[in-house]
Design an enzyme around this catalytic site. Structure first.
Site: not given
Length: 214
Positions: A178, A136
């Site tokens: 993440h 992303h």
């Protein structure tokens, strides 16, 4: 007199005296894991900012590859301008390059997702079980540079594009998807991939067969 003690083998000395670089990297990794967990305030419904998790997931979808690919294909299908088709074809090339590079790096590094991550992401594939880098964040940086370079936008819209890229990237840590280093490397990779797209820019002169399809 007693014989002097034999000196330690060189490899044992190295084990007893770890390098400064090794210590520094281990420390940075520990800080990364600790800070990422502290910042994962939307990692679950019971987290500190758990009520904001649905909003973070909407932001997550806005940076997902599938909506961007579908939107680009839709634009190509309905475009009646050669200039617009050229930009959209190169955006498609950029998105596909992004997907391939992120998948390759994830497959090579194989860093697991943070332990506090809840695996309920929108449309995942096998390589998405790995964390490094953030796809992303990579896509956000790449699309941001592409849009700012090739679309004529008013200043407020340009600011919104940059804010979108930053919010998408930050949301990856807030959702617990993440660690911070995954996102930082992803942003750097996306920034660099845009340079590759510009260098390999597709045009009717360089790729006539491709443009003939549209």
């Amino acid at each position: 007199p007693a014989a002097a003690a034999a000196p330690l083998p060189e490899e044992d000395c190295m084990k007893l005296n770890p390098s400064f670089v090794g210590i520094a990297l281990s420390s940075l990794l520990a800080i990364d894991l600790w800070a990422s967990k502290r910042l994962g305030v939307c990692a679950g419904e019971g987290s500190a900012w758990g009520s904001a998790r649905p909003l973070m997931k909407v932001i997550e979808v806005s940076g997902h590859g599938i909506p961007w690919l579908l939107g680009t294909f839709y634009g190509l299908w309905h475009s009646d301008s050669s200039a617009a088709r050229e930009v959209l074809l190169n955006l498609l090339f950029a998105l596909l390059l992004d997907l391939v590079m992120v998948a390759v790096v994830k497959g090579l590094v194989r860093r697991p997702r943070p332990t506090h991550n809840k695996m309920d992401m929108f449309v995942t594939i096998s390589v998405d079980k790995y964390s490094f880098p953030s796809g992303h964040a990579t896509r956000a940086a790449l699309v941001c540079r592409f849009v700012l370079r090739h679309l004529v936008l008013a200043v407020p819209l340009r600011v919104l594009v940059v804010l979108w890229a930053l919010i998408v990237s930050i949301s990856r840590v807030m959702l617990g998807r993440h660690n911070m280093t995954d996102v930082l490397f992803g942003l750097l990779l996306g920034y660099a991939l845009y340079g590759v797209v510009e260098h390999c820019w597709l045009s009717p002169a360089t790729a006539p067969a491709l443009f003939a399809l549209w």
